[in-house]
Design an enzyme around this catalytic site. Sequence first.
Site, short mmCIF file in Angstrom:
data_model
loop_
_atom_site.label_atom_id
_atom_site.label_comp_id
_atom_site.label_asym_id
_atom_site.label_seq_id
_atom_site.Cartn_x
_atom_site.Cartn_y
_atom_site.Cartn_z
N ASP A 261 -6.52 11.51 -1.21
CA ASP A 261 -5.93 11.71 -2.53
C ASP A 261 -6.89 11.12 -3.56
O ASP A 261 -6.92 9.90 -3.78
CB ASP A 261 -4.56 11.03 -2.58
N ARG A 264 -5.43 8.96 -6.50
CA ARG A 264 -5.00 7.63 -6.06
C ARG A 264 -6.19 6.72 -5.77
O ARG A 264 -6.33 5.64 -6.36
CB ARG A 264 -4.14 7.78 -4.81
N GLY A 288 0.27 -4.60 2.26
CA GLY A 288 0.34 -3.28 2.86
C GLY A 288 -1.04 -2.64 2.88
O GLY A 288 -1.25 -1.55 2.38
N ASP A 310 -0.59 -6.38 6.74
CA ASP A 310 0.15 -5.17 7.10
C ASP A 310 0.94 -5.45 8.37
O ASP A 310 0.46 -6.14 9.28
CB ASP A 310 -0.79 -3.99 7.33
N SER A 312 2.22 -2.98 10.34
CA SER A 312 2.16 -1.87 11.30
C SER A 312 0.93 -2.01 12.20
O SER A 312 0.06 -2.86 11.99
CB SER A 312 2.09 -0.54 10.55
N GLU A 356 -0.95 -0.67 -2.97
CA GLU A 356 -0.53 0.71 -3.27
C GLU A 356 0.84 0.86 -2.64
O GLU A 356 0.98 1.28 -1.50
CB GLU A 356 -1.55 1.70 -2.70
N GLU A 365 11.01 4.11 -0.16
CA GLU A 365 10.49 3.19 0.87
C GLU A 365 10.66 1.73 0.49
O GLU A 365 10.50 0.85 1.34
CB GLU A 365 9.02 3.47 1.21
N HIS A 554 -0.70 13.03 -3.39
CA HIS A 554 0.14 13.09 -2.18
C HIS A 554 1.59 12.73 -2.50
O HIS A 554 2.48 12.98 -1.70
CB HIS A 554 -0.43 12.18 -1.09
#
Length: 617
Positions: A261, A264, A288, A310, A312, A356, A365, A554
């Site tokens: 993107d 962005r 994040g 993060d 994840s 972001e 979210e 996006h």
Amino acid sequence: MSFRLPSQHIEDLPTETHDNREVSDSSSDEDDADDETWDDWVSDSMSSRPCKSLFDSSEFPSAGAALEHDRTAHGFDLEKHCTRLGLDVHQRIRLINWIRKENPKVSAVTALDGSETLFSSDAYLIPVLEDDPLLRQLIFAPKTSGKLIRNFDPELQSDDWSDEDEDEPSEGAKSSQAPTDLNHAMLQIRRLEEKLRKSRQDFADYRGFVSQKLNLAGLAESLRDPIPSSSTSVAIPLRDDDSHYFQSYGENDIHAVMIQDKVRTASYASFILKNRSLFENAVVLDVGCGTGILSLFAARAGAKRVFAVDASDIAEKAERIVKTNGLDHVIKVIRGKVEDISLPDDVPHVDVIISEWMGYALLYESMLDSVLHARDRFLRPDKGVMAPSQTKMMFALCDASEIYKERVGFWNDVYGFDLSTMAEDVYNDAIVDVVGPESVASEPFVIKDLLLADITTRQLDFTMPFTLVSTTARRTKINAFVLYFDTFFTTTGERVSDDTKVHVIHEGDPVLAELWPLGGRPHITRRMSSGEGLKPPSPVITSFSTGPKSTPTHWKQTLFLLRDPIRADEGTVVQGVFKLRKSTENSRELEVEIHYAVRDSESTELGDAIIQTFKVR
């Protein structure tokens, strides 16, 4: 879900200035204000809404007239039947919807004894007739036990209200005359207030019951399943809104979409790399971090230390990416939720927080909650900077004809068959898609202005009145509202001035060439004209838009498709209220409620108010 109400609903709403900085710290205060207007305007509509009989196709000017017809023509008294069975409000709603849907004979209805499954089925909580006056009367009419009122009077006084729990005068002793002294007046006021409170609670219970029925169904299913346990007690599973969210960010595809993107990524890179004075020797927190791309930019801009956080699985790859680029002496990747992690003891605060965090409709979210938590824990209280520093949710009228054709009209004729049933649920969810600049039919309205330096998580659930004026040159069918957001970065973290225009990036703009020259040829910037060097420096602002005029991002745009399209000419006014809150079913999702009424360009009065609800998920 949508329903129609008198325009008085819109007119009675509390007015606010077009300054979104004045946000209440308590969502309960907003709810109280909403409740006060809710009861005011809904009562006016019930006495004049046409109502169908329960047992034939006859239509009457009011619910009371329809009930009277059923009693005289069919020998069925709905109120007495509900009282005989001892039905509560939810069971009465189910009974009415069951009769309307199944079309039973009167004898079959009178044979019910209250034990039938229809009285517990969630399927019969869904209205068969949209804006059914009988249901509206149950929910909104002054009551304490769910009684139906045959002849609802909008000017009903407390004398006409029944309440078995209060010590009130008998029917013969009641009088509609004004109280004769202060004591009687205060007593009457207290009774009115108590009736109003209970009426509101009945409706709140019903609305909450319907909105949570999926959760309740899931809980019931889990309780039916055997759960291994050494104890005789049943373990109720805790709701988990995070696992799927973090798992989804462990995959490559989503990060490829975000990095590709250009709007962005280039905007973040531009702010970081063009403001080295902010990042030079600074301690930076990347909330994040994903692949760590923003952390890499910060390190390249001269940051002394960067903490990339993060929760994840992508954090493992981010750590390897940092080492591959030889920046592991600057960037430290921390695996975990920012709410749970700690920074090294020698780092009491950070100078800059970059993130972001934006989702569809900006707040989808709910990642902003984590960013604000990081701000409150780690950001320097004096000169710390949030990047981005400010975002604005923009709201406008939209001619989304192409989206309508794809999502709704398509189903009307499929190989000669009517599959329109497939389109019924389209109106319940917001649509994330791209519309062109020509589809926007009004100037955008700032529905929420978020200054990251001081906004709180409680303020992310909000109610905002709006007014939109159609700019279309010819009569147009407005079948959607469109929502997008504009994002601003400042080196001070302060609010941009109200007249600051967002930078709209178009296809072909040299946003990347400015940062990464192609073919060894640097981007040629405009020379400073004579005298410009004597002017005081302007604040450094980087911005981008996700609106229809920009190169698509996006995030696309968020569309709220209208069940009742607006026929608009130039100057048509759409006035209403926009409400947003986290979903009661999943805190990562959003619930939106839009109240609106239309005034034609040649009229001085608003039409009926329409309320439509949406999920952003």
